[in-house]
Design a protein around this motif. Structure first.
Motif, PDB file in Angstrom:
ATOM      1  N   PRO A 147       0.818  -1.223   0.000  1.00  0.00           N
ATOM      2  CA  PRO A 147       0.000   0.000   0.000  1.00  0.00           C
ATOM      3  C   PRO A 147       0.846   1.265   0.000  1.00  0.00           C
ATOM      4  CG  PRO A 147      -0.154  -1.146   2.120  1.00  0.00           C
ATOM      5  CD  PRO A 147       0.513  -2.073   1.171  1.00  0.00           C
ATOM      6  N   PHE A 148       2.017   1.224   0.609  1.00  0.00           N
ATOM      7  CA  PHE A 148       2.866   2.419   0.659  1.00  0.00           C
ATOM      8  C   PHE A 148       3.543   2.656  -0.700  1.00  0.00           C
ATOM      9  CE2 PHE A 148       2.498   0.726   4.959  1.00  0.00           C
ATOM     10  CZ  PHE A 148       1.956   1.843   5.601  1.00  0.00           C
ATOM     11  N   LEU A 151       0.806   4.053  -2.817  1.00  0.00           N
ATOM     12  CA  LEU A 151       0.474   5.420  -2.408  1.00  0.00           C
ATOM     13  C   LEU A 151       1.518   6.417  -2.915  1.00  0.00           C
ATOM     14  CD1 LEU A 151      -1.312   7.383  -0.862  1.00  0.00           C
ATOM     15  CD2 LEU A 151       0.009   6.870   1.209  1.00  0.00           C
ATOM     16  N   MET A 154       0.844   6.910  -6.602  1.00  0.00           N
ATOM     17  CA  MET A 154      -0.430   7.606  -6.822  1.00  0.00           C
ATOM     18  C   MET A 154      -0.343   9.071  -6.402  1.00  0.00           C
ATOM     19  SD  MET A 154      -2.660   5.935  -8.319  1.00  0.00           S
ATOM     20  CE  MET A 154      -2.916   4.250  -8.801  1.00  0.00           C
ATOM     21  N   TYR A 161      -0.299  15.479 -12.095  1.00  0.00           N
ATOM     22  CA  TYR A 161      -1.532  15.684 -12.868  1.00  0.00           C
ATOM     23  C   TYR A 161      -2.094  17.090 -12.627  1.00  0.00           C
ATOM     24  CZ  TYR A 161      -6.270  14.468 -14.554  1.00  0.00           C
ATOM     25  OH  TYR A 161      -7.461  14.412 -15.240  1.00  0.00           O
TER      26      TYR A 161
ATOM     27  N   TRP B   4       0.318   0.499  12.866  1.00  0.00           N
ATOM     28  CA  TRP B   4       0.809   0.255  11.510  1.00  0.00           C
ATOM     29  C   TRP B   4      -0.226  -0.474  10.655  1.00  0.00           C
ATOM     30  CZ3 TRP B   4       4.539   2.679   9.107  1.00  0.00           C
ATOM     31  CH2 TRP B   4       5.475   3.358   9.899  1.00  0.00           C
ATOM     32  N   ASN B   5      -1.089  -1.234  11.262  1.00  0.00           N
ATOM     33  CA  ASN B   5      -2.186  -1.850  10.493  1.00  0.00           C
ATOM     34  C   ASN B   5      -3.146  -0.781   9.985  1.00  0.00           C
ATOM     35  OD1 ASN B   5      -1.825  -4.282  12.911  1.00  0.00           O
ATOM     36  ND2 ASN B   5      -1.572  -4.733  10.741  1.00  0.00           N
ATOM     37  N   LEU B   7      -2.336   2.290   9.462  1.00  0.00           N
ATOM     38  CA  LEU B   7      -1.629   3.045   8.411  1.00  0.00           C
ATOM     39  C   LEU B   7      -1.670   2.303   7.072  1.00  0.00           C
ATOM     40  CD1 LEU B   7       1.475   4.451  10.340  1.00  0.00           C
ATOM     41  CD2 LEU B   7      -0.493   5.724   9.485  1.00  0.00           C
ATOM     42  N   GLU B   8      -1.572   0.975   7.148  1.00  0.00           N
ATOM     43  CA  GLU B   8      -1.675   0.182   5.906  1.00  0.00           C
ATOM     44  C   GLU B   8      -3.024   0.405   5.239  1.00  0.00           C
ATOM     45  OE1 GLU B   8       1.106  -3.673   7.173  1.00  0.00           O
ATOM     46  OE2 GLU B   8      -1.019  -3.942   6.772  1.00  0.00           O
ATOM     47  N   ALA B  11      -3.225   3.878   3.807  1.00  0.00           N
ATOM     48  CA  ALA B  11      -2.481   4.023   2.545  1.00  0.00           C
ATOM     49  C   ALA B  11      -3.271   3.435   1.380  1.00  0.00           C
ATOM     50  CB  ALA B  11      -1.122   3.334   2.676  1.00  0.00           C
ATOM     51  N   TRP B  12      -3.887   2.256   1.602  1.00  0.00           N
ATOM     52  CA  TRP B  12      -4.731   1.678   0.539  1.00  0.00           C
ATOM     53  C   TRP B  12      -5.841   2.655   0.158  1.00  0.00           C
ATOM     54  CZ3 TRP B  12      -3.231  -2.064  -2.387  1.00  0.00           C
ATOM     55  CH2 TRP B  12      -2.556  -3.187  -1.905  1.00  0.00           C
ATOM     56  N   LEU B  14      -6.190   5.987   0.725  1.00  0.00           N
ATOM     57  CA  LEU B  14      -5.760   7.263   0.129  1.00  0.00           C
ATOM     58  C   LEU B  14      -5.313   7.057  -1.319  1.00  0.00           C
ATOM     59  CD1 LEU B  14      -5.416  10.221   0.771  1.00  0.00           C
ATOM     60  CD2 LEU B  14      -3.135   9.733   1.695  1.00  0.00           C
ATOM     61  N   ALA B  15      -4.591   5.965  -1.554  1.00  0.00           N
ATOM     62  CA  ALA B  15      -4.141   5.680  -2.929  1.00  0.00           C
ATOM     63  C   ALA B  15      -5.345   5.486  -3.847  1.00  0.00           C
ATOM     64  CB  ALA B  15      -3.263   4.422  -2.939  1.00  0.00           C
ATOM     65  N   LEU B  18      -6.986   8.949  -4.566  1.00  0.00           N
ATOM     66  CA  LEU B  18      -6.208   9.751  -5.531  1.00  0.00           C
ATOM     67  C   LEU B  18      -6.383   9.200  -6.944  1.00  0.00           C
ATOM     68  CD1 LEU B  18      -2.946  10.229  -3.414  1.00  0.00           C
ATOM     69  CD2 LEU B  18      -4.618  11.989  -3.993  1.00  0.00           C
ATOM     70  N   ALA B  19      -6.375   7.877  -7.056  1.00  0.00           N
ATOM     71  CA  ALA B  19      -6.558   7.263  -8.378  1.00  0.00           C
ATOM     72  C   ALA B  19      -7.944   7.597  -8.919  1.00  0.00           C
ATOM     73  CB  ALA B  19      -6.381   5.752  -8.278  1.00  0.00           C
ATOM     74  N   HIS B  21      -9.817  10.153  -8.144  1.00  0.00           N
ATOM     75  CA  HIS B  21      -9.887  11.571  -8.488  1.00  0.00           C
ATOM     76  C   HIS B  21      -9.318  11.822  -9.884  1.00  0.00           C
ATOM     77  CE1 HIS B  21      -8.396  15.753  -8.640  1.00  0.00           C
ATOM     78  NE2 HIS B  21      -9.555  16.004  -8.058  1.00  0.00           N
ATOM     79  N   MET B  22      -8.166  11.196 -10.163  1.00  0.00           N
ATOM     80  CA  MET B  22      -7.538  11.401 -11.479  1.00  0.00           C
ATOM     81  C   MET B  22      -8.422  10.842 -12.592  1.00  0.00           C
ATOM     82  SD  MET B  22      -3.419  10.888 -11.212  1.00  0.00           S
ATOM     83  CE  MET B  22      -3.374   9.468 -10.169  1.00  0.00           C
ATOM     84  N   ASP B  25     -11.635  12.980 -13.079  1.00  0.00           N
ATOM     85  CA  ASP B  25     -11.312  14.250 -13.728  1.00  0.00           C
ATOM     86  C   ASP B  25     -10.928  14.041 -15.188  1.00  0.00           C
ATOM     87  OD1 ASP B  25     -10.585  17.253 -13.229  1.00  0.00           O
ATOM     88  OD2 ASP B  25      -8.928  16.399 -14.401  1.00  0.00           O
ATOM     89  N   TRP B  26     -10.215  12.975 -15.449  1.00  0.00           N
ATOM     90  CA  TRP B  26      -9.786  12.629 -16.820  1.00  0.00           C
ATOM     91  C   TRP B  26     -11.031  12.413 -17.693  1.00  0.00           C
ATOM     92  CZ3 TRP B  26      -7.597   7.062 -17.809  1.00  0.00           C
ATOM     93  CH2 TRP B  26      -7.404   6.867 -19.174  1.00  0.00           C
TER      94      TRP B  26
END
Lengths: 478, 61
Positions: A147-148, A151, A154, A161, B4-5, B7-8, B11-12, B14-15, B18-19, B21-22, B25-26
Motif C-alpha cells: 500500500p505504501f 500510495l 499515486m 496531474y 501500523w495496520n 496506516l496500511e 495508505a490503501w 488514500l491511494a 487519488l486514483a 480523483h484522477m 477528472d480525466w
C-alpha cells in the motif's frame, strides 16, 4: 465548458502554430535545478556504494570523479542543445530535429524506460524505508509494503496531474532538505563542527585497491549512480519562463551541486564505514549516509538523514514521473505514438493522459519486478541516451554552426566534451558488460526489435510535416 | 490492531481516492472538451531567439 477562454492567444502557454491549449510556462531556474538534482540525489543516499564493493573505496572515488566528468559533459552538451531546442521531450526532440525519426523514437523510449524504471525503483525503496521505520518503532510483524509503494506512485502522479508548478516547488523543498542533510552530516562528522569521527587512514590501510585496476573499471558502472538523471532537466524546456536562461543555469548549477554532494558522500561514508560493509548494498549498508548518521551517535542526525533518505527517494520518483510523461507526451504529439497521448489538460495544463497512462506501468514494475533488475534496465537505457548525446552535438554544430543559430548557451572546448563523453560511455558499457552482460544484450535486442517495428509500421503514422516547428535555417550542406 | 495496520489501510484508501480523483477528472475533461482542443499543442519556441533567427535570415537574404 470552463469559465475561461482557452483559445485566447494572449494567455500564457498559448503557443504558435494553432496551439489552443499548451503546457504552462511558469518555471524558473530553481525548478530546473530541483528537477535535475531531485531525480539524482537518491543515488547519493543509496546505490553508489556498490562501486566500493566492486573495487574498494579509492576505486569508488575514481569512479565518482570520472563519472563526474562524464556527466559534466552531458550537462554542458544538454545545456547548449536544449536552450535552442526548447521543447518538451528533451533529448527525444533534439534527436528528431538533429538526427532523424528512428533515432528520435529510440531516444524517446530510452527516456521513458529510464525514468519509469527509476520511478518504480524509488517507490520500492520508499516502501522499504517505511518498513524500516515500522520495525524501528517496535512493530513486530512484517509490514505490508504494497500500500505504501502504491500510495507513493499515486500521490506523486496526482501531484503531477494537478500542475507542474506545485510539483516542482514540492521537489525544490524536499531536494533542498535532502542536500542540506548531506552538508550538515559532513560538517558534524568531519571535525568542522565539534569532534570528528573520520578514520580514513585506518580503514583504508591494506585495502587501497583490493581488486586492482580492473576493480576501478568495474566500479564505473555504479559511479553513474551519483549523477544518473541530471539530463532530465531538459524535459522542463517547454514549461520554463525563459528557456535560454533557465535551462543552462539550472542544469549547470545542478551538476555542480551533485559533484559536491557526491564527493562529500564518499568522504563521509568511506571515513566512517569499513569498505567491506559499505560495499555491500544488500546485506550491509543499504543506506550508507543513514548508517553514517547512526554511527555519529547523534539522534538529531539520525532523524535528519532518515528524512533526507525518504525525501530524496520521493523527489526522484516525482521528477521521474514529470520527465517520463513529457517524453511520452511529446512522442504522442508528433504521432510517434498514438496522437491521443499528446493531449494537454485545459485547466491544469499538464500532459494528463501520459501521466495517467504511465501509472499502471510503474506499478507493474514496482510490485512485480526485482529492484536490481529494474535499476539495471534504467541505467542501461540512460547509458544508451548518453551515447547518443556526443553524436547529437557533433551533428548539431556541423549542421547549424554557431553563426547560424543563436544558442542560449554555447559549451566550451567543442569537440573535446563530446569525445570525452563518447570514450567514457565506451568504458562504462564495458564495465556494465562485466557485471550485467546478459541484461545488456537483452536490452539492445529489445531496442532493435522496436526499431524494426517503428521503421516498418509505425513511421507511416508520424506527423512528418507538423513535427518540425522551430524557425531554423536550412542545415548546412542540405 | 496496531497503529501500523491502520496506516496500511489508510495508505490503501488514500491511494484509491487519488486514483479515483484522477480518473474521474480525466473522463470529465475528455467529455467536456473536443479532441481537437485537447490535442492542439504543438512544439514551443523561444520567442526572442525566434525573432533573432528571422532577423538573421532577413539580413542574409
Amino acid at each position: 465548458m470552463a469559465d475561461f477562454d482557452i483559445t485566447s492567444q494572449k494567455m500564457d502557454g498559448m503557443g504558435p502554430h494553432g496551439t489552443k491549449v499548451g503546457l504552462l510556462r511558469v518555471l524558473g531556474p530553481a525548478h530546473v535545478w530541483a528537477l535535475g538534482v531531485g531525480i539524482v540525489l537518491v543515488g547519493e543516499y543509496m546505490g553508489w556504494n556498490f562501486s566500493v564493493g566492486k573495487g574498494g573505496a579509492y576505486a569508488a572515488l575514481i569512479a565518482c570523479w570520472f563519472a563526474g566528468i562524464l556527466y559534466s559533459c552531458v550537462a554542458m552538451i544538454d545545456s547548449e542543445v536544449t536552450s535552442t531546442v526548447a521543447s518538451a521531450g528533451g533529448q527525444y526532440t533534439q534527436a528528431k530535429h538533429i538526427i532523424g525519426p528512428l533515432m528520435a523514437f529510440n531516444v524517446g523510449l530510452y527516456l521513458v524506460f529510464a525514468y519509469t524504471m527509476l520511478e518504480a525503483a524509488n517507490a520500492i525503496t520508499a516502501g522499504y524505508l517505511i518498513s524500516v521505520v515500522a520495525s524501528m518503532t517496535g512493530y513486530a510483524a512484517e509490514l505490508d509494503q504494497r500500500p505504501f509503494i502504491i500510495l507513493v506512485i499515486m500521490f506523486l502522479a496526482w501531484l503531477n496531474y494537478r500542475g507542474v508548478l506545485a510539483t516542482l516547488t514540492f521537489n525544490l523543498v524536499i531536494t533542498a532538505v535532502a542536500f542540506s542533510a548531506i552538508i550538515i552530516l559532513f560538517l558534524s562528522t568531519s571535525g568542522v563542527l565539534g569532534g570528528g569521527i573520520m578514520e580514513h587512514a585506518a580503514l583504508f590501510e591494506g585495502h587501497e585497491l583490493p581488486y586492482g585496476w580492473i576493480g576501478v573499471l568495474a566500479a564505473m558502472h555504479f559511479g553513474l549512480w551519483y549523477y544518473l538523471g541530471i539530463e532530465g532537466t531538459t524535459q522542463a524546456a517547454e514549461e520554463v519562463r525563459s528557456p535560454a536562461r533557465a535551462l543552462p543555469f539550472g542544469t549547470l548549477a545542478g551538476i555542480m551541486t551533485l559533484l559536491i554532494a557526491a564527493t562529500l558522500t564518499w568522504y563521509v561514508c568511506s571515513g566512517i564505514l569499513p569498505w567491506e560493509y559499505l560495499g555491500d548494498g544488500v546485506d550491509g549498508a543499504v543506506a550508507p549516509l543513514f548508517d553514517a548518521a547512526r554511527l555519529s551517535g547523534s539522534n538529531a542526525l539520525v532523524w535528519l538523514l532518515g528524512f533526507g533518505t525518504l525525501f530524496a527517494t520521493l523527489a526522484s520518483a516525482n521528477g521521474c514521473i514529470n520527465d517520463a510523461s513529457r517524453a511520452w507526451f511529446a512522442m504522442g504529439r508528433d504521432k510517434y505514438l498514438p496522437g491521443w497521448f499528446g493531449a494537454v489538460h485545459p485547466r491544469y495544463r499538464t500532459p494528463y493522459r501520459a501521466i495517467v497512462f504511465l501509472v499502471p506501468i510503474a506499478l507493474i514494475f514496482a510490485l512485480g519486478a526485482p529492484l536490481d533488475q529494474v535499476i539495471t534496465f534504467s541505467i542501461l537505457s540512460g547509458l544508451l541516451g548518453y551515447t547518443f548525446m556526443p553524436l547529437n552535438i557533433i551533428l548539431f554544430r556541423r549542421k547549424w554552426p554557431l553563426d547560424t543559430i543563436k544558442r542560449g548557451y554555447e559549451h566550451p572546448f567543442h569537440p573535446i566534451p563530446a569525445i570525452t563523453l563518447l570514450t567514457l560511455c565506451g568504458v562504462t558499457f564495458f564495465a556494465v558488460f562485466l557485471g550485467y552482460g546478459t541484461q545488456l544484450v537483452a536490452m539492445i535486442g529489445f531496442y532493435i526489435v522496436v526499431s524494426l517495428w517503428f521503421h516498418f509500421w509505425r513511421y507511416r503514422f508520424v506527423n512528418r510535416g507538423a513535427q518540425f516547428t522551430m524557425p531554423w535555417p536550412k542545415p548546412r550542406g542540405y | 490492531m496496531d497503529l501500523w495496520n491502520y496506516l496500511e489501510y489508510g495508505a490503501w484508501g488514500l491511494a484509491a481516492l487519488l486514483a479515483l480523483h484522477m480518473v474521474v477528472d480525466w473522463l470529465r475533461t475528455d467529455s467536456t472538451y473536443s479532441e481537437d482542443v485537447l490535442t492542439s499543442s504543438r512544439e514551443g519556441e523561444i520567442e526572442a531567439i525566434a525573432e533573432e533567427h528571422k532577423a538573421r535570415e532577413a539580413r542574409h537574404g
